[in-house]
Structure formats: structure tokens, C-alpha cells
Design a protein around this motif. Structure first.
Motif, PDB file in Angstrom:
ATOM      1  N   MET A   1       0.959  -1.091   0.035  1.00  0.00           N
ATOM      2  CA  MET A   1       0.052  -0.078  -0.101  1.00  0.00           C
ATOM      3  C   MET A   1       0.879   1.208  -0.113  1.00  0.00           C
ATOM      4  O   MET A   1       1.880   1.394   0.767  1.00  0.00           O
ATOM      5  N   ASP A   2       0.411   2.102  -0.723  1.00  0.00           N
ATOM      6  CA  ASP A   2       1.430   3.291  -0.927  1.00  0.00           C
ATOM      7  C   ASP A   2       0.993   4.525   0.180  1.00  0.00           C
ATOM      8  O   ASP A   2      -0.067   4.420   0.762  1.00  0.00           O
ATOM      9  N   SER A   3       1.861   5.504   0.184  1.00  0.00           N
ATOM     10  CA  SER A   3       1.411   6.609   1.311  1.00  0.00           C
ATOM     11  C   SER A   3       0.184   7.272   1.132  1.00  0.00           C
ATOM     12  O   SER A   3      -0.491   7.755   1.930  1.00  0.00           O
ATOM     13  N   GLU A   4       0.113   7.519  -0.270  1.00  0.00           N
ATOM     14  CA  GLU A   4      -1.373   8.204  -0.566  1.00  0.00           C
ATOM     15  C   GLU A   4      -2.570   7.346   0.011  1.00  0.00           C
ATOM     16  O   GLU A   4      -3.645   7.911   0.534  1.00  0.00           O
ATOM     17  N   LYS A   5      -2.495   6.080  -0.240  1.00  0.00           N
ATOM     18  CA  LYS A   5      -3.848   5.166   0.328  1.00  0.00           C
ATOM     19  C   LYS A   5      -3.743   5.305   1.909  1.00  0.00           C
ATOM     20  O   LYS A   5      -4.664   5.199   2.329  1.00  0.00           O
ATOM     21  N   ARG A   6      -2.659   5.352   2.381  1.00  0.00           N
ATOM     22  CA  ARG A   6      -2.595   5.237   4.161  1.00  0.00           C
ATOM     23  C   ARG A   6      -2.787   6.413   4.389  1.00  0.00           C
ATOM     24  O   ARG A   6      -3.773   6.588   5.416  1.00  0.00           O
ATOM     25  N   LEU A   7      -2.639   7.530   3.884  1.00  0.00           N
ATOM     26  CA  LEU A   7      -3.040   9.024   4.303  1.00  0.00           C
ATOM     27  C   LEU A   7      -4.651   9.033   3.867  1.00  0.00           C
ATOM     28  O   LEU A   7      -5.380   9.596   4.861  1.00  0.00           O
ATOM     29  N   ALA A   8      -5.110   8.633   3.022  1.00  0.00           N
ATOM     30  CA  ALA A   8      -6.512   8.649   2.914  1.00  0.00           C
ATOM     31  C   ALA A   8      -7.292   7.811   3.769  1.00  0.00           C
ATOM     32  O   ALA A   8      -8.418   8.250   4.231  1.00  0.00           O
ATOM     33  N   ILE A   9      -6.768   6.863   4.145  1.00  0.00           N
ATOM     34  CA  ILE A   9      -7.473   5.894   5.251  1.00  0.00           C
ATOM     35  C   ILE A   9      -7.493   6.684   6.359  1.00  0.00           C
ATOM     36  O   ILE A   9      -8.434   6.662   7.335  1.00  0.00           O
ATOM     37  N   PHE A  10      -6.433   7.413   6.900  1.00  0.00           N
ATOM     38  CA  PHE A  10      -6.105   7.863   8.123  1.00  0.00           C
ATOM     39  C   PHE A  10      -7.095   9.171   8.106  1.00  0.00           C
ATOM     40  O   PHE A  10      -7.918   9.386   9.112  1.00  0.00           O
ATOM     41  N   ARG A  12     -10.019   9.446   6.320  1.00  0.00           N
ATOM     42  CA  ARG A  12     -11.278   8.776   6.323  1.00  0.00           C
ATOM     43  C   ARG A  12     -11.744   8.580   7.966  1.00  0.00           C
ATOM     44  O   ARG A  12     -12.686   8.786   8.521  1.00  0.00           O
ATOM     45  N   ALA A  13     -10.775   7.855   8.626  1.00  0.00           N
ATOM     46  CA  ALA A  13     -10.776   7.573  10.096  1.00  0.00           C
ATOM     47  C   ALA A  13     -11.151   8.983  10.954  1.00  0.00           C
ATOM     48  O   ALA A  13     -11.828   8.775  11.784  1.00  0.00           O
ATOM     49  N   ARG A  14     -10.097   9.841  10.568  1.00  0.00           N
ATOM     50  CA  ARG A  14     -10.241  11.090  11.698  1.00  0.00           C
ATOM     51  C   ARG A  14     -11.601  11.710  11.074  1.00  0.00           C
ATOM     52  O   ARG A  14     -12.345  12.212  12.330  1.00  0.00           O
ATOM     53  N   SER A  15     -12.063  11.698  10.056  1.00  0.00           N
ATOM     54  CA  SER A  15     -13.509  12.400   9.591  1.00  0.00           C
ATOM     55  C   SER A  15     -14.591  11.674  10.320  1.00  0.00           C
ATOM     56  O   SER A  15     -15.603  12.421  10.797  1.00  0.00           O
TER      57      SER A  15
END
Length: 67
Positions: A1-10, A12-15
Motif C-alpha cells: 500500500m502506498d503513502s497516498e492510500k494510507r493517508l486517505a485511510i487515516f 477517513r478515520a479522522r473524519s
């Protein structure tokens, strides 16, 4: 998984947390670890382990102060 996907996951979780009024961890160490996870420097299990240790330290401090 690349950093863009990990950032998007985080993000979404924060939202989701913000939408439900759930507090977001604000400790700078946690924020740094999340950044390390996003960049791929540590894996999710390591992030969870470090956060668990942080919570244990807090509980011990709280117990020592109260007790």
C-alpha cells in the motif's frame, strides 16, 4: 500500500471520529507515529504497539498520581 492510500485511510478515520464527536489523539508522539505509518516507515502493527505502550504509560502515571 502506498503513502497516498494510507493517508486517505487515516483522513477517513479522522473524519468519522470527528463526525461522531469521538476525540482524536493529540499527543505529538502519536501524530509522529501516524506520519511514520503513512510514509511506510513503520507498519500498522508497530503503530498499534507504540500507541498501546503510550496508553499503558498514561494509566501508570494516573495511578501513581491518584494513589
Amino acid at each position: 500500500m502506498d503513502s497516498e492510500k494510507r493517508l486517505a485511510i487515516f483522513e477517513r478515520a479522522r473524519s468519522r471520529a470527528e463526525a461522531t464527536g469521538t476525540p482524536i489523539e493529540s499527543d505529538p508522539r502519536f501524530t509522529e507515529w501516524v506520519g511514520q505509518w503513512i510514509e511506510g516507515e513503520i507498519n500498522l502493527n508497530e503503530l498499534k504497539h507504540r500507541y498501546g505502550e503510550l496508553l499503558k504509560q498514561r494509566a501508570l502515571l494516573k495511578r501513581d498520581i491518584s494513589g
